[in-house]
Design a protein around this motif. Structure first.
Motif, PDB file in Angstrom:
ATOM      1  N   LYS A   2       0.822  -1.213   0.050  1.00  0.00           N
ATOM      2  CA  LYS A   2      -0.132   0.036  -0.011  1.00  0.00           C
ATOM      3  C   LYS A   2       0.954   1.295  -0.072  1.00  0.00           C
ATOM      4  CE  LYS A   2      -3.463  -2.665   0.452  1.00  0.00           C
ATOM      5  NZ  LYS A   2      -2.738  -4.090   0.510  1.00  0.00           N
ATOM      6  N   HIS A   3       0.753   2.088  -0.897  1.00  0.00           N
ATOM      7  CA  HIS A   3       1.508   3.194  -1.090  1.00  0.00           C
ATOM      8  C   HIS A   3       0.888   4.520  -0.483  1.00  0.00           C
ATOM      9  CE1 HIS A   3       4.644   1.309  -3.595  1.00  0.00           C
ATOM     10  NE2 HIS A   3       3.648   0.721  -4.140  1.00  0.00           N
ATOM     11  N   ILE A   4       1.385   5.169   0.608  1.00  0.00           N
ATOM     12  CA  ILE A   4       0.725   6.115   1.112  1.00  0.00           C
ATOM     13  C   ILE A   4       1.748   7.277   1.233  1.00  0.00           C
ATOM     14  CG2 ILE A   4      -0.305   7.066   3.453  1.00  0.00           C
ATOM     15  CD1 ILE A   4      -0.446   4.140   4.352  1.00  0.00           C
ATOM     16  N   PHE A   5       1.287   8.526   0.779  1.00  0.00           N
ATOM     17  CA  PHE A   5       2.097   9.550   0.660  1.00  0.00           C
ATOM     18  C   PHE A   5       1.378  10.861   1.790  1.00  0.00           C
ATOM     19  CE2 PHE A   5       2.446   7.553  -3.041  1.00  0.00           C
ATOM     20  CZ  PHE A   5       3.919   7.675  -3.562  1.00  0.00           C
ATOM     21  N   VAL A   6       2.268  11.409   2.506  1.00  0.00           N
ATOM     22  CA  VAL A   6       1.939  12.126   3.459  1.00  0.00           C
ATOM     23  C   VAL A   6       2.500  13.648   3.603  1.00  0.00           C
ATOM     24  CG1 VAL A   6       1.911  12.745   5.846  1.00  0.00           C
ATOM     25  CG2 VAL A   6       1.701  10.372   5.300  1.00  0.00           C
ATOM     26  N   GLY A   7       1.890  14.478   3.496  1.00  0.00           N
ATOM     27  CA  GLY A   7       2.276  16.040   3.307  1.00  0.00           C
ATOM     28  C   GLY A   7       3.216  16.290   4.537  1.00  0.00           C
ATOM     29  N   TYR A   8       4.381  16.884   4.000  1.00  0.00           N
ATOM     30  CA  TYR A   8       5.131  17.154   5.275  1.00  0.00           C
ATOM     31  C   TYR A   8       5.493  18.606   5.376  1.00  0.00           C
ATOM     32  CZ  TYR A   8       9.639  17.368   7.990  1.00  0.00           C
ATOM     33  OH  TYR A   8      10.523  17.440   9.223  1.00  0.00           O
ATOM     34  N   ASP A   9       5.289  19.190   6.507  1.00  0.00           N
ATOM     35  CA  ASP A   9       5.440  20.516   6.814  1.00  0.00           C
ATOM     36  C   ASP A   9       6.682  20.799   8.084  1.00  0.00           C
ATOM     37  OD1 ASP A   9       5.168  23.164   7.764  1.00  0.00           O
ATOM     38  OD2 ASP A   9       3.276  23.423   7.765  1.00  0.00           O
TER      39      ASP A   9
END
Length: 220
Positions: A2-9
Motif C-alpha cells: 500500500k503506497h501512502i504519501f503524507v504531506g510534510y511541513d
C-alpha cells in the motif's frame, strides 16, 4: 504494498511523525509511507502549507500505476489503512470523503493513478481551483465513508472514527488542548518518543559489554 504519501511541513514535524507512527501501529500488512517534502519534488507551488498543491503528485510518483493514498500531516490513523484501500473502485479517478467543506475533500485522497494522467507537475503548478477538484468530472469522484476523514471541530463528534483530521491544529498546541481525540493523539505521541530500558533492548547484544565496562570504569 500500500503506497501512502503524507504531506510534510517542517514547521510541525511532530504532526507528520505521529501520523506515520499511527499508521504503522494500526497496520496488519506492509505499507510504504513517503513524506512529500516540497524541496525534493518537481512542484514549486505552495500555499498555506508546503504540500497544499503537492498533494496531487502521488500518481506521477507512482508512474500512473496502481492506487495511492494521500494524507494531510495533521491526522491520526486509528484503523488499518488496508481497509481503506479495499474500498478502491476502478470506476473512479479519485475517492474522497465528501464533507460539507469541499476544500477538505483532498485531505484524504485515494488516487486511481492510471486515471489521473492529467496530474503532471506542470498541471499541478498551473491549474486554478485545484483543491476543489473543479477540473475533474463529478462522476469520476468516488465517495469514501465519513469515518475515514473525521473533521475535528466541524463534524459531529463520533466514537468510531478510523481516521481523525485535526483541522484546527494537532493537540500539542495549547489552543486546541482537550479537543476531540486529543487523548488518542497523545497516546500515539508518547508511544513514538518512549523506549524500553537500555538493558531490555541491548542487554543480550555483543555491544553491551563495552558499555558496561565503560560505566564500571566511570563509577570506580
Amino acid at each position: 504494498m500500500k503506497h501512502i504519501f503524507v504531506g510534510y511541513d517542517p514547521r510541525q514535524a511532530v504532526s507528520y511523525n505521529v501520523l506515520h507512527h499511527s499508521i504503522m501501529l494500526a497496520a496488519r500488512s506492509p505499507v510504504s509511507i513517503t513524506p512529500l517534502v516540497l524541496e525534493t519534488l518537481p512542484v514549486l507551488r505552495s500555499g498555506l502549507t508546503p504540500f497544499t498543491y503537492a498533494r496531487f503528485i502521488p500518481p506521477w510518483l507512482c508512474g500512473f500505476q496502481g492506487w495511492a493514498l494521500f494524507l494531510d500531516s495533521d491526522e491520526l490513523v486509528l484503523d488499518d489503512v488496508a481497509d481503506l484501500f479495499e474500498l478502491a473502485d476502478e470506476r473512479y479517478a479519485m475517492m474522497v470523503v465528501k464533507s460539507s467543506m469541499r476544500f477538505e475533500w483532498t485531505s484524504v485522497a485515494l488516487f486511481n493513478c492510471a486515471k489521473c494522467l492529467m496530474l503532471t507537475p506542470r498541471f499541478i503548478e498551473e491549474t486554478k481551483r485545484l483543491l476543489t477538484l473543479d477540473w475533474l468530472p463529478e462522476e469520476e469522484i468516488g465517495e469514501l465513508p465519513a469515518e475515514w476523514n473525521h473533521l475535528v471541530g466541524y463534524d459531529k463528534p463520533r466514537a468510531d472514527a478510523k481516521l481523525v483530521h485535526f483541522t484546527q491544529g494537532v493537540p500539542c498546541f495549547p489552543e486546541v488542548k482537550g479537543c476531540e481525540y486529543a487523548k488518542e493523539w497523545h497516546q500515539v505521541f508518547r508511544s513514538m518518543v518512549t523506549s524500553e530500558p537500555w538493558e531490555t533492548i541491548m542487554g543480550r547484544s555483543v555491544h553491551a559489554a563495552p558499555v558496561r565496562e565503560r560505566l564500571q570504569a566511570a563509577n570506580s
